[in-house]
Design a protein around this motif. Structure first.
Motif, PDB file in Angstrom:
ATOM      1  N   GLU A   1     118.340  17.551  55.088  1.00  0.00           N
ATOM      2  CA  GLU A   1     117.257  16.898  54.346  1.00  0.00           C
ATOM      3  C   GLU A   1     116.842  15.613  55.057  1.00  0.00           C
ATOM      4  OE1 GLU A   1     116.472  14.403  50.218  1.00  0.00           O
ATOM      5  OE2 GLU A   1     118.295  15.633  50.402  1.00  0.00           O
ATOM      6  N   ALA A   2     117.832  14.847  55.502  1.00  0.00           N
ATOM      7  CA  ALA A   2     117.539  13.594  56.207  1.00  0.00           C
ATOM      8  C   ALA A   2     116.789  13.872  57.505  1.00  0.00           C
ATOM      9  CB  ALA A   2     118.829  12.837  56.495  1.00  0.00           C
ATOM     10  N   LEU A   3     117.161  14.942  58.201  1.00  0.00           N
ATOM     11  CA  LEU A   3     116.475  15.320  59.436  1.00  0.00           C
ATOM     12  C   LEU A   3     115.006  15.616  59.155  1.00  0.00           C
ATOM     13  CD1 LEU A   3     116.315  16.313  62.407  1.00  0.00           C
ATOM     14  CD2 LEU A   3     117.101  18.554  61.574  1.00  0.00           C
ATOM     15  N   ALA A   4     114.744  16.431  58.142  1.00  0.00           N
ATOM     16  CA  ALA A   4     113.363  16.791  57.806  1.00  0.00           C
ATOM     17  C   ALA A   4     112.538  15.549  57.474  1.00  0.00           C
ATOM     18  CB  ALA A   4     113.351  17.773  56.637  1.00  0.00           C
ATOM     19  N   LYS A   5     113.129  14.642  56.722  1.00  0.00           N
ATOM     20  CA  LYS A   5     112.398  13.443  56.312  1.00  0.00           C
ATOM     21  C   LYS A   5     112.207  12.475  57.470  1.00  0.00           C
ATOM     22  CE  LYS A   5     113.372  13.825  51.411  1.00  0.00           C
ATOM     23  NZ  LYS A   5     114.055  13.299  50.208  1.00  0.00           N
ATOM     24  N   SER A   6     113.179  12.423  58.385  1.00  0.00           N
ATOM     25  CA  SER A   6     113.034  11.532  59.543  1.00  0.00           C
ATOM     26  C   SER A   6     111.855  11.944  60.418  1.00  0.00           C
ATOM     27  CB  SER A   6     114.330  11.514  60.367  1.00  0.00           C
ATOM     28  OG  SER A   6     114.527  12.741  61.055  1.00  0.00           O
ATOM     29  N   ILE A   7     111.565  13.230  60.470  1.00  0.00           N
ATOM     30  CA  ILE A   7     110.438  13.736  61.256  1.00  0.00           C
ATOM     31  C   ILE A   7     109.135  13.602  60.469  1.00  0.00           C
ATOM     32  CG2 ILE A   7     109.466  15.776  62.402  1.00  0.00           C
ATOM     33  CD1 ILE A   7     112.381  16.730  62.822  1.00  0.00           C
ATOM     34  N   LEU A   8     109.212  13.850  59.161  1.00  0.00           N
ATOM     35  CA  LEU A   8     108.029  13.740  58.307  1.00  0.00           C
ATOM     36  C   LEU A   8     107.423  12.338  58.377  1.00  0.00           C
ATOM     37  CD1 LEU A   8     106.160  14.949  56.125  1.00  0.00           C
ATOM     38  CD2 LEU A   8     107.861  14.255  54.425  1.00  0.00           C
ATOM     39  N   PHE A   9     108.254  11.334  58.527  1.00  0.00           N
ATOM     40  CA  PHE A   9     107.799   9.941  58.617  1.00  0.00           C
ATOM     41  C   PHE A   9     106.653   9.768  59.600  1.00  0.00           C
ATOM     42  CE2 PHE A   9     108.375   6.464  61.727  1.00  0.00           C
ATOM     43  CZ  PHE A   9     107.905   5.387  60.984  1.00  0.00           C
ATOM     44  N   PHE A  10     106.690  10.495  60.716  1.00  0.00           N
ATOM     45  CA  PHE A  10     105.679  10.299  61.755  1.00  0.00           C
ATOM     46  C   PHE A  10     104.273  10.639  61.283  1.00  0.00           C
ATOM     47  CE2 PHE A  10     109.617  10.366  64.092  1.00  0.00           C
ATOM     48  CZ  PHE A  10     109.428   9.316  64.986  1.00  0.00           C
ATOM     49  N   GLN A  11     104.159  11.499  60.280  1.00  0.00           N
ATOM     50  CA  GLN A  11     102.833  11.799  59.736  1.00  0.00           C
ATOM     51  C   GLN A  11     102.219  10.557  59.088  1.00  0.00           C
ATOM     52  OE1 GLN A  11     102.679  15.255  57.219  1.00  0.00           O
ATOM     53  NE2 GLN A  11     103.696  16.574  58.720  1.00  0.00           N
ATOM     54  N   GLY A  12     103.054   9.683  58.569  1.00  0.00           N
ATOM     55  CA  GLY A  12     102.560   8.459  57.956  1.00  0.00           C
ATOM     56  C   GLY A  12     102.111   7.419  58.964  1.00  0.00           C
ATOM     57  N   GLN A  13     102.457   7.627  60.241  1.00  0.00           N
ATOM     58  CA  GLN A  13     102.120   6.672  61.300  1.00  0.00           C
ATOM     59  C   GLN A  13     100.941   7.147  62.146  1.00  0.00           C
ATOM     60  OE1 GLN A  13     104.294   4.388  59.672  1.00  0.00           O
ATOM     61  NE2 GLN A  13     103.967   3.516  61.693  1.00  0.00           N
ATOM     62  N   ARG A  14     100.383   8.276  61.788  1.00  0.00           N
ATOM     63  CA  ARG A  14      99.331   8.860  62.627  1.00  0.00           C
ATOM     64  C   ARG A  14      98.068   8.011  62.663  1.00  0.00           C
ATOM     65  NH1 ARG A  14      99.811  15.287  60.822  1.00  0.00           N
ATOM     66  NH2 ARG A  14     101.245  15.899  62.508  1.00  0.00           N
ATOM     67  N   SER A  15      97.519   7.911  63.854  1.00  0.00           N
ATOM     68  CA  SER A  15      96.197   7.352  64.068  1.00  0.00           C
ATOM     69  C   SER A  15      95.302   8.496  64.521  1.00  0.00           C
ATOM     70  CB  SER A  15      96.239   6.251  65.129  1.00  0.00           C
ATOM     71  OG  SER A  15      94.967   5.660  65.296  1.00  0.00           O
ATOM     72  N   GLY A  16      93.998   8.356  64.274  1.00  0.00           N
ATOM     73  CA  GLY A  16      93.076   9.418  64.667  1.00  0.00           C
ATOM     74  C   GLY A  16      92.697  10.294  63.484  1.00  0.00           C
ATOM     75  N   THR A  17      92.232  11.490  63.782  1.00  0.00           N
ATOM     76  CA  THR A  17      91.785  12.418  62.746  1.00  0.00           C
ATOM     77  C   THR A  17      92.977  13.149  62.148  1.00  0.00           C
ATOM     78  OG1 THR A  17      89.679  12.740  63.916  1.00  0.00           O
ATOM     79  CG2 THR A  17      90.277  14.362  62.229  1.00  0.00           C
TER      80      THR A  17
END
Length: 492
Positions: free
Chosen positions: A31-47
């Protein structure tokens, strides 16, 4: 020294007992692994992609769509480095390298998360490719004036500060940022080698070109960019470590002896007790040591010695240790965003342990024997501390467990989303009431790992205390590998 080691073992055992008996269930590393990767969606710039499958963090929307326009190039995409709205390529490239290294070493243990890890990597490499190829003779290394941006507290979707464009060139060199960019592209080229050969070749070809630029035009990007780089991401360690790091990755990607000879020509490395977006020596030593331990190539034995010297400076029981630990058992390097060093060093611990296990290798720190399990035990204690096995029983990963930071230093998380409040707040409009509010952030940045506790294991959960409450891409990128390692281990 034996008493010191015994005390540490007792502490580690107590923490493990707390993890397994003080909680309803053992730590769910997957679960922690999945969430650690999901975080990057919150940092996205662009479209931002449409559809919840590709963009699960739904409170984020598209932003920075004019990035590069001032230089008449397309520099959209990439990641905001932390809680601000600036794209700093130096830490972003390191983030990309670490995500790629994690996928290469632990991809088989990631299971269904491997695809998400690749998507996180590609979001960065698509942008880095633009930066490296948009204008001949230039490597773009950042978008957004950090000094203007830090005067504002606004959502990335609203930002109205000047999106200044920064680059290095032959007359304004940046061997450090170029070397790290080359490392990122080379490492990623191996991630995509089998699943997208054409993209992989583009990444590797560009990595070679950028590395040659780094070698040919030497200098620190901090000197070329001045206040656009410092004090935010100064190259404090100089650029030699990035030349070693970039060449090490290109050697692994190509097996071209040119890069190995180049590394040897640079001479002996420093003897660090840290590994971070700024200082890469330890990471390069571990990466190169793989050829010695896994492939049994004696030409790389000196790098094993360098890696082991580093481990001896980290292990709490080692006679040459230079690393402090809190009463709660957390590695403590520096007061600002300490968890960035914890996650990066932990990656090296699990990875070198993996290499050691493959050849049943052991070494000694003075009269102290060190096995792969020694390194794994220390790595696990650090991961577990971050996930809640600590004196406060607080998970420093947002959205993991029931008790985690609520007031992180992050613009998008702390302000109502565009969907909830369509009108712009303006540059300073977010300070009152949101920045100074004692209320929890309205948007949960799932998976974000904050800067972490102080040296007394204390944490105030204060949005204004950025050195402890701000998350960053390079903190998360380094823990993805260790989380995959423990998620995929039967007896972590």
């Amino acid at each position: 020294m034996a008493l010191r080691w015994a005390a540490f073992l007792a502490l580690a055992l107590a923490l493990v007992m707390l993890a397994t008996h003080g909680q309803a269930n053992p730590i769910n590393y997957r679960e922690a692994l999945a969430k650690s990767i999901l975080f990057f969606q919150g940092q996205r710039s662009g479209t931002v992609p449409r559809g919840q499958q590709q963009q699960q963090i739904t409170w984020r929307s598209s932003s920075g769509l004019s990035d590069g326009r001032l230089a008449q190039v397309d520099l959209t995409g990439g990641y905001y480095d932390a809680g601000d709205n600036v794209k700093f390529n130096f830490p972003m490239a390191f983030t990309t390298t670490m995500l790629s290294w994690g996928a290469l070493e632990y991809g088989k243990k990631m299971g269904s998360e491997l695809g998400n890890a690749r998507a996180a990597i590609r979001w960065a490499t698509d942008y880095l490719l633009k930066c490296a190829t948009a204008t001949p003779g230039k490597l773009y290394v950042g978008v957004g004036d950090p000094n203007d941006d830090h005067k504002c507290w606004e959502r990335p979707e609203d930002m109205d500060t000047v999106r200044s464009v920064y680059f290095v060139s032959a007359s304004n060199p940046g061997s450090d940022v170029a070397g790290e960019t080359a490392a990122a592209l080379a490492a990623a080229s191996m991630v995509f080698r089998k699943i997208d050969p054409k993209y992989s070749k583009t990444l590797l070809r560009t990595a070679k070109n950028v590395m040659q630029f780094a070698i040919q035009y030497r200098g620190a990007y901090s000197d070329s960019l001045g206040p656009a780089a410092c004090p935010f991401y100064c190259s404090y360690s100089g650029y030699k470590d990035e030349l070693v790091w970039g060449a090490a990755w290109l050697f692994r990607a190509t097996n071209d002896v040119y890069y190995f000879n180049f590394i040897k020509s640079l001479g002996a490395n420093d003897a660090p007790d840290i590994f971070s977006w700024d200082n890469k020596y330890a990471g390069a030593s571990v990466l190169l040591a793989r050829r010695n331990l896994v492939d049994n190539d004696k030409n790389f034995e000196p790098f094993s010695h360098q890696a082991e010297d580093f481990m001896c400076r980290i292990l709490p029981n080692s006679p040459s240790s230079s690393t402090r630990y809190t009463q709660g058992g957390l590695m403590f390097k520096l007061s600002e965003s300490n968890l960035q060093y914890v996650t990066s060093i932990t990656f090296l611990l699990t990875t070198y342990a993996k290499y050691m296990a493959s050849s049943k290798h052991t070494f000694s720190c003075g009269n102290l024997p060190v096995s792969s399990s020694t390194l794994r035990t220390l790595a696990k204690s650090q991961v577990d501390y971050i996930l809640g096995v600590n004196p406060l029983k607080l998970s420093y990963m947002v959205g993991f467990g029931t008790h985690y930071p609520q007031r992180i230093h992050h613009r998008g998380s702390s302000l109502p989303s565009v969907r909830a409040h369509s009108e712009s707040f303006g540059c300073e409009g977010g300070f009152h009431p949101f920045f100074y509010s004692l209320n929890p952030n309205p948007n949960v940045l799932v998976g974000a790992i904050v800067g972490g506790p102080n040296e007394s294991d204390g944490y105030s959960d204060d949005r204004t205390d950025y050195s402890h409450s701000e998350p960053a891409t390079y903190v998360n990128a380094a823990i993805v590998g260790p989380l995959a390692f423990f998620a995929g281990s039967k007896t972590p």
